[in-house]
Design a protein around this motif. Structure first.
Motif, mmCIF file in Angstrom:
data_model
loop_
_atom_site.group_PDB
_atom_site.id
_atom_site.type_symbol
_atom_site.label_atom_id
_atom_site.label_comp_id
_atom_site.label_asym_id
_atom_site.label_seq_id
_atom_site.Cartn_x
_atom_site.Cartn_y
_atom_site.Cartn_z
ATOM 1 N N ILE A 193 -1.381 12.258 17.389
ATOM 2 C CA ILE A 193 -0.241 11.382 17.653
ATOM 3 C C ILE A 193 -0.156 11.058 19.144
ATOM 4 C CG2 ILE A 193 2.272 11.220 17.595
ATOM 5 C CD1 ILE A 193 2.145 13.007 15.048
ATOM 6 N N GLN A 194 -0.324 12.070 19.975
ATOM 7 C CA GLN A 194 -0.256 11.850 21.416
ATOM 8 C C GLN A 194 -1.358 10.908 21.889
ATOM 9 O OE1 GLN A 194 -0.561 15.405 23.774
ATOM 10 N NE2 GLN A 194 0.054 14.382 25.658
ATOM 11 N N GLN A 195 -2.576 11.117 21.389
ATOM 12 C CA GLN A 195 -3.706 10.290 21.834
ATOM 13 C C GLN A 195 -3.602 8.863 21.299
ATOM 14 O OE1 GLN A 195 -6.083 11.295 24.007
ATOM 15 N NE2 GLN A 195 -5.040 13.267 24.170
ATOM 16 N N LEU A 196 -3.091 8.694 20.089
ATOM 17 C CA LEU A 196 -2.877 7.335 19.578
ATOM 18 C C LEU A 196 -1.866 6.598 20.439
ATOM 19 C CD1 LEU A 196 -2.706 7.926 15.708
ATOM 20 C CD2 LEU A 196 -4.566 6.825 16.970
ATOM 21 N N ALA A 197 -0.844 7.338 20.890
ATOM 22 C CA ALA A 197 0.194 6.712 21.704
ATOM 23 C C ALA A 197 -0.325 6.300 23.075
ATOM 24 C CB ALA A 197 1.379 7.667 21.844
ATOM 25 N N THR A 198 -1.167 7.123 23.663
ATOM 26 C CA THR A 198 -1.591 6.884 25.040
ATOM 27 C C THR A 198 -2.920 6.140 25.153
ATOM 28 O OG1 THR A 198 -2.629 9.069 25.154
ATOM 29 C CG2 THR A 198 -0.346 8.899 25.882
ATOM 30 N N GLN A 199 -3.763 6.213 24.110
ATOM 31 C CA GLN A 199 -5.105 5.653 24.202
ATOM 32 C C GLN A 199 -5.302 4.369 23.398
ATOM 33 O OE1 GLN A 199 -7.273 7.031 26.345
ATOM 34 N NE2 GLN A 199 -5.750 8.607 26.812
ATOM 35 N N THR A 200 -4.264 3.944 22.659
ATOM 36 C CA THR A 200 -4.379 2.688 21.907
ATOM 37 C C THR A 200 -3.183 1.800 22.231
ATOM 38 O OG1 THR A 200 -3.157 3.337 19.891
ATOM 39 C CG2 THR A 200 -5.492 3.942 20.016
ATOM 40 N N SER A 201 -3.392 0.505 22.114
ATOM 41 C CA SER A 201 -2.295 -0.447 22.292
ATOM 42 C C SER A 201 -1.907 -1.106 20.980
ATOM 43 C CB SER A 201 -2.693 -1.529 23.292
ATOM 44 O OG SER A 201 -3.818 -2.261 22.830
ATOM 45 N N ALA A 202 -2.802 -1.066 20.004
ATOM 46 C CA ALA A 202 -2.519 -1.658 18.695
ATOM 47 C C ALA A 202 -3.509 -1.097 17.679
ATOM 48 C CB ALA A 202 -2.611 -3.175 18.740
ATOM 49 N N ILE A 203 -3.044 -0.979 16.432
ATOM 50 C CA ILE A 203 -3.891 -0.581 15.307
ATOM 51 C C ILE A 203 -3.608 -1.562 14.181
ATOM 52 C CG2 ILE A 203 -4.521 1.240 13.675
ATOM 53 C CD1 ILE A 203 -3.233 3.255 15.658
ATOM 54 N N THR A 204 -4.649 -2.171 13.660
ATOM 55 C CA THR A 204 -4.497 -3.155 12.588
ATOM 56 C C THR A 204 -5.288 -2.701 11.374
ATOM 57 O OG1 THR A 204 -4.326 -4.928 14.230
ATOM 58 C CG2 THR A 204 -4.758 -5.572 11.940
ATOM 59 N N VAL A 205 -4.640 -2.617 10.235
ATOM 60 C CA VAL A 205 -5.327 -2.273 8.992
ATOM 61 C C VAL A 205 -6.012 -3.516 8.450
ATOM 62 C CG1 VAL A 205 -5.053 -1.477 6.611
ATOM 63 C CG2 VAL A 205 -3.776 -0.362 8.449
ATOM 64 N N LEU A 206 -7.316 -3.418 8.235
ATOM 65 C CA LEU A 206 -8.101 -4.540 7.729
ATOM 66 C C LEU A 206 -8.336 -4.437 6.223
ATOM 67 C CD1 LEU A 206 -10.790 -4.663 10.559
ATOM 68 C CD2 LEU A 206 -8.639 -5.943 10.419
ATOM 69 N N GLY A 207 -8.269 -3.229 5.710
ATOM 70 C CA GLY A 207 -8.472 -3.029 4.281
ATOM 71 C C GLY A 207 -8.260 -1.564 3.938
ATOM 72 N N GLU A 208 -7.873 -1.306 2.701
ATOM 73 C CA GLU A 208 -7.642 0.070 2.288
ATOM 74 C C GLU A 208 -7.891 0.244 0.794
ATOM 75 O OE1 GLU A 208 -3.076 0.660 1.066
ATOM 76 O OE2 GLU A 208 -3.322 0.281 3.231
ATOM 77 N N GLU A 209 -8.292 1.450 0.442
ATOM 78 C CA GLU A 209 -8.365 1.871 -0.954
ATOM 79 C C GLU A 209 -7.692 3.229 -1.042
ATOM 80 O OE1 GLU A 209 -11.577 3.116 -4.465
ATOM 81 O OE2 GLU A 209 -12.288 2.342 -2.529
ATOM 82 N N ARG A 210 -6.600 3.278 -1.757
ATOM 83 C CA ARG A 210 -5.822 4.505 -1.822
ATOM 84 C C ARG A 210 -6.417 5.498 -2.818
ATOM 85 N NH1 ARG A 210 0.639 3.045 -1.119
ATOM 86 N NH2 ARG A 210 0.379 1.914 0.871
ATOM 87 N N GLN A 211 -6.199 6.766 -2.518
ATOM 88 C CA GLN A 211 -6.646 7.840 -3.412
ATOM 89 C C GLN A 211 -5.415 8.461 -4.076
ATOM 90 O OE1 GLN A 211 -8.400 12.255 -2.772
ATOM 91 N NE2 GLN A 211 -9.739 10.632 -2.011
ATOM 92 N N TYR A 212 -5.474 8.554 -5.397
ATOM 93 C CA TYR A 212 -4.372 9.107 -6.165
ATOM 94 C C TYR A 212 -4.818 10.372 -6.889
ATOM 95 C CZ TYR A 212 -2.145 4.568 -5.448
ATOM 96 O OH TYR A 212 -1.600 3.442 -4.881
ATOM 97 N N GLU A 213 -3.892 11.307 -6.979
ATOM 98 C CA GLU A 213 -4.096 12.457 -7.857
ATOM 99 C C GLU A 213 -3.526 12.059 -9.207
ATOM 100 O OE1 GLU A 213 -2.236 16.893 -8.184
ATOM 101 O OE2 GLU A 213 -3.016 16.305 -6.219
ATOM 102 N N GLU A 214 -4.400 11.875 -10.177
ATOM 103 C CA GLU A 214 -3.971 11.341 -11.462
ATOM 104 C C GLU A 214 -4.124 12.394 -12.545
ATOM 105 O OE1 GLU A 214 -4.476 7.221 -12.289
ATOM 106 O OE2 GLU A 214 -5.798 6.947 -10.567
ATOM 107 N N GLN A 215 -2.996 12.786 -13.103
ATOM 108 C CA GLN A 215 -2.953 13.721 -14.217
ATOM 109 C C GLN A 215 -2.263 13.036 -15.391
ATOM 110 O OE1 GLN A 215 -4.570 16.522 -14.018
ATOM 111 N NE2 GLN A 215 -4.932 16.470 -11.805
ATOM 112 N N THR A 216 -2.299 13.670 -16.529
ATOM 113 C CA THR A 216 -1.655 13.096 -17.712
ATOM 114 C C THR A 216 -0.178 12.844 -17.470
ATOM 115 O OG1 THR A 216 -3.217 14.283 -19.130
ATOM 116 C CG2 THR A 216 -1.210 13.451 -20.178
#
Length: 381
Positions: free
Chosen positions: A341-364
């Motif tokens: 968290i600290q390094q993201l705050a100090t070492q980045t100015s922006a983060i943009t999500v270009l694409g995602e595939e979520r992982q789900y725990e799927e049970q009955t």
């Protein structure tokens, strides 16, 4: 099912009954859902026992390993003896020079990420981070992580051949123990070779069981936490900026992410004798589930539990477990996430999500969002 339902799929049953009777690969297991009930059960190892090799994880792991994971699959006093043996290793992250190494590692990873037009976070950032940070904990050269990275996000379940992956881990551990410098070595495997419990040397199965848990436990959970934190701040840059201005708040933010994400849904216990959970009768040697994820969203304890509040205090979450079996790797996980968290705050100015595939725990009986299969982002300095 809505996104909120996938974050907290236990809400209706938690509010109505406090128990969810769920099916796991043909085994019916009652899941304890309320915060107070989970804490109470976690404390009472005489009724809800961890002395159950291969049966503490849900589903059980008889097919992927043949040794008891220590200390998690033992009750006091054996559990306490092995935990005390390992504390000096797992408390290393408290040292200032250790935290500095974690900070430098994450800074290097962010620098590499920002030098590219895009980076896949799960395998290109979070997995190397978890593996390389583990070399610091185990007192091993960072190059050792390259082999571990090749095992994927889970040492048993990343891929179709879980049995083969379990055998790969077993061979690695045996080879590392054989090669350890018993006399002069200071790394994890040398320490295991010299260790004693109750005045005796560890058996080979005990050494393998400790190492097995060390490599398997905390791997996918840290990876999921890292990737979801990055995705969150991509959408909430203003909150990251606020943390940068007051680093003391980073500790509160870390605890809130652990609560909200709850990277480990639950853990199993075996009933030492017949007992009653609500209206459900549990026989001796049957399993129950301590559902950390549900407890961490219990509206009796947390106001607006479905909302991330980075200044939440108090925050009595159970993201690292509870009772005598609370997570031995919690100090390492906190060191990584706070630094991230600290390094993201100090070492980045922006983060943009270009694409995602979520992982789900799927049970009955439920479907829960735990992390990402992939998360493609663009990071800017």
């Amino acid at each position: 099912m809505s996104d909120q339902d996938c974050i907290d799929p236990f809400r209706a049953e938690r509010q109505a009954h406090g128990i969810l009777i769920a099916d796991f690969v043909g085994e019916t297991i009652p899941m304890i859902l309320r915060h107070a009930d989970v804490r109470q059960a976690a404390k009472d190892w005489t009724i809800f026992s961890s002395d159950a090799p291969m049966r503490v994880p849900i589903p059980s792991e008889e097919g992927v390993r043949s040794v008891r994971q220590l200390p998690i699959e033992a009750d006091p006093p054996l559990h306490t003896q092995f935990r005390d043996l390992l504390k000096p290793i797992f408390l290393r992250p408290l040292a200032p020079d250790y935290q500095a190494r974690i900070d430098a590692l994450i800074a290097r990873l962010i620098e590499a990420a920002t030098a590219q037009p895009e980076i896949e976070i799960v395998r290109g950032f979070a997995l190397p981070l978890q593996s390389r940070a583990l070399t610091y904990l185990l007192g091993m050269p960072e190059e050792a992580a390259e082999e571990w990275i090749g095992w994927g996000t889970h040492v048993f379940h990343d891929g179709e051949d879980s049995t083969g992956k379990g055998a790969t881990l077993d061979r690695y551990i045996r080879g590392a123990l054989d090669a350890a410098d018993v006399v002069h070595g200071t790394d994890f495997f040398a320490i295991l070779r010299r260790a004693t419990v109750d005045g005796r040397a560890l058996t080979i199965d005990e050494m393998i069981g400790i190492a097995n848990l060390t490599f398997a436990g905390g791997r996918d959970t840290v990876i999921h936490s890292v990737s979801r934190i990055i995705a969150y701040f991509a959408a909430h840059r203003e909150e990251l900026a606020a943390l940068a201005a007051d680093h003391k708040r980073i500790a509160f933010a870390t605890e809130e992410f652990v609560r909200f994400i709850s990277p480990l849904t639950h853990i199993g216990r075996v009933c030492a004798h017949r007992t009653q959970l609500g209206s459900h009768d549990v026989q001796a040697d049957e399993r129950i589930s301590l559902c950390w994820a549900s407890a961490n969203h219990d509206e009796r304890v947390f106001e607006d539990p479905g909302v991330v509040r980075l200044d939440r205090s108090p925050n009595p979450h159970l993201g690292f477990g509870s009772g005598v079996h609370n997570c031995l790797g919690a100090t390492q996980a906190r060191a990584i996430l706070r630094s991230l968290i600290q390094q993201l705050a100090t070492q980045t100015s922006a983060i943009t999500v270009l694409g995602e595939e979520r992982q789900y725990e799927e049970q009955t009986d439920y479907r829960r969002w735990v992390g990402f299969e992939s998360l493609l982002v663009h990071m800017e300095r």
